[in-house]
Enzyme design. Sequence first.
Site, PDB file in Angstrom:
ATOM      1  N   SER A  29       0.822  -1.222   0.000  1.00 35.48           N
ATOM      2  CA  SER A  29       0.000   0.000   0.000  1.00 35.48           C
ATOM      3  C   SER A  29       0.847   1.258   0.000  1.00 35.48           C
ATOM      4  CB  SER A  29      -0.874   0.072   1.257  1.00 35.48           C
ATOM      5  OG  SER A  29      -1.980  -0.759   1.127  1.00 35.48           O
ATOM      6  N   HIS A  60      -3.317   0.389  -4.649  1.00 42.11           N
ATOM      7  CA  HIS A  60      -2.690  -0.772  -5.289  1.00 42.11           C
ATOM      8  C   HIS A  60      -3.027  -0.741  -6.775  1.00 42.11           C
ATOM      9  CE1 HIS A  60      -1.318  -3.340  -1.881  1.00 42.11           C
ATOM     10  NE2 HIS A  60      -2.151  -2.577  -1.212  1.00 42.11           N
ATOM     11  N   HIS A  82      -5.458  -9.310  -1.519  1.00 41.29           N
ATOM     12  CA  HIS A  82      -5.476  -9.692  -0.102  1.00 41.29           C
ATOM     13  C   HIS A  82      -6.642 -10.652   0.157  1.00 41.29           C
ATOM     14  CE1 HIS A  82      -3.816  -5.605  -0.455  1.00 41.29           C
ATOM     15  NE2 HIS A  82      -3.082  -5.869   0.618  1.00 41.29           N
ATOM     16  N   TYR A  84      -8.711 -10.465   2.558  1.00 42.84           N
ATOM     17  CA  TYR A  84      -9.913  -9.744   3.014  1.00 42.84           C
ATOM     18  C   TYR A  84     -10.768  -9.230   1.858  1.00 42.84           C
ATOM     19  CZ  TYR A  84      -7.158  -5.451   2.284  1.00 42.84           C
ATOM     20  OH  TYR A  84      -6.398  -4.470   1.735  1.00 42.84           O
ATOM     21  N   GLU A  85     -10.203  -9.204   0.656  1.00 42.07           N
ATOM     22  CA  GLU A  85     -11.004  -8.785  -0.503  1.00 42.07           C
ATOM     23  C   GLU A  85     -11.988  -9.887  -0.899  1.00 42.07           C
ATOM     24  OE1 GLU A  85      -8.625  -6.536  -3.624  1.00 42.07           O
ATOM     25  OE2 GLU A  85      -6.984  -7.277  -2.369  1.00 42.07           O
ATOM     26  N   ALA A 112       2.739  -1.956   4.144  1.00 46.31           N
ATOM     27  CA  ALA A 112       2.485  -0.921   5.137  1.00 46.31           C
ATOM     28  C   ALA A 112       2.027  -1.659   6.390  1.00 46.31           C
ATOM     29  CB  ALA A 112       1.382   0.012   4.643  1.00 46.31           C
ATOM     30  N   MET A 210      -1.998  -6.839   7.095  1.00 43.74           N
ATOM     31  CA  MET A 210      -2.998  -7.764   6.544  1.00 43.74           C
ATOM     32  C   MET A 210      -2.508  -8.476   5.290  1.00 43.74           C
ATOM     33  SD  MET A 210      -6.186  -5.118   6.838  1.00 43.74           S
ATOM     34  CE  MET A 210      -6.342  -4.016   8.262  1.00 43.74           C
ATOM     35  N   SER A 211      -1.185  -8.571   5.133  1.00 46.52           N
ATOM     36  CA  SER A 211      -0.663  -9.205   3.907  1.00 46.52           C
ATOM     37  C   SER A 211       0.585 -10.013   4.232  1.00 46.52           C
ATOM     38  CB  SER A 211      -0.330  -8.110   2.887  1.00 46.52           C
ATOM     39  OG  SER A 211       0.761  -7.328   3.324  1.00 46.52           O
ATOM     40  N   ASN A 234       1.806   3.963  10.683  1.00 42.09           N
ATOM     41  CA  ASN A 234       1.009   4.487  11.810  1.00 42.09           C
ATOM     42  C   ASN A 234       1.342   3.646  13.025  1.00 42.09           C
ATOM     43  OD1 ASN A 234      -0.634   2.387  10.104  1.00 42.09           O
ATOM     44  ND2 ASN A 234      -1.469   2.235  12.175  1.00 42.09           N
ATOM     45  N   HIS A 246      -7.240   4.649   5.986  1.00 42.38           N
ATOM     46  CA  HIS A 246      -6.419   4.177   4.861  1.00 42.38           C
ATOM     47  C   HIS A 246      -5.758   5.338   4.108  1.00 42.38           C
ATOM     48  CE1 HIS A 246      -4.967   1.470   1.780  1.00 42.38           C
ATOM     49  NE2 HIS A 246      -5.694   2.026   0.826  1.00 42.38           N
TER      50      HIS A 246
END
Length: 273
Positions: A29, A60, A82, A84-85, A112, A210-211, A234, A246
């Site tokens: 990201s 992306h 990902h 989650y998609e 990220a 998350m990746s 962050n 995001h």
Amino acid sequence: SLVQKIIDAKELIETKSKLKPKIAIVLGSGLGLFVDCVENKTIIPYQDIPHFHSTTVEGHAGRLILGSIEDYPVIILQGRIHAYEGYEMEEVVFPIRVLASLGIDGLILTNAAGGINTQYNPGDLVCIGDHINLMGKNPLIGPNISEFGPRFPDMTHAYNLKYQSDLLEAAQSLSVKMSTGVYAGLLGPTYETPAEVRMLRVLGADMVGMSTVPETIAANHLGIKVCGISCITNMAAGIIDVRLRHEDIKEEALKVMDRFTSLLKLFIKKQKN
Ligand code: HPA
């Protein structure tokens, strides 16, 4: 079959470029602008590659790029998909298996991530030393495909030790502050709760995202060396009193682009010898 799908994708890529990439880079990201430093680019949108899914995530791009950096042949995934998609883990790691079929021997995974270790600050780049898979999924579930690798892959050095030392050395010679940390991979798409962040800290995680974890697993299965870089965009939830968005995370990733680019270029230069 899966093997045939990989061959389809590989053949399409080979018709577009004669380059024989030695190392692959997955850009996370907000890190997609790194491709600006690639020379003699061939750009292939994911839609043009059989069985490649487009990423639905903003920040992306969804393009495969072949070219050279420091005269070293590279292939880049500008944007990843990902879990989650809504994709299956097998789909998430499909591009990694295609890269492997092209003959790469190393894979640089970037992302990220939220900082859990309170020594970290937004903007820090961290070398991934190890990970904790908290996705509740694994891309190798199902019958083992022995052409790819063994049923029970060893994960002792999931992140290659030589790559880790090359990366830290590159950072040091550029005076870029870099430490080594443990990446916790969660499914998302929600950011963590403060209680989850405290839990992750107790578990030994330094950063969360998350990746990366599925890709590292698939690469280890294939016997491909992995180098992982997290950009701390962050502090993870609850450490400081700000809401996570995001857009801000993408913006923070953009700010590190110069440092990130010099670091990666020097790392790649070291792979030439
Ligand atoms: N949590 C999970 N994933 C992330 C974060 C975070 O705080 N920041 C960037 N990706």
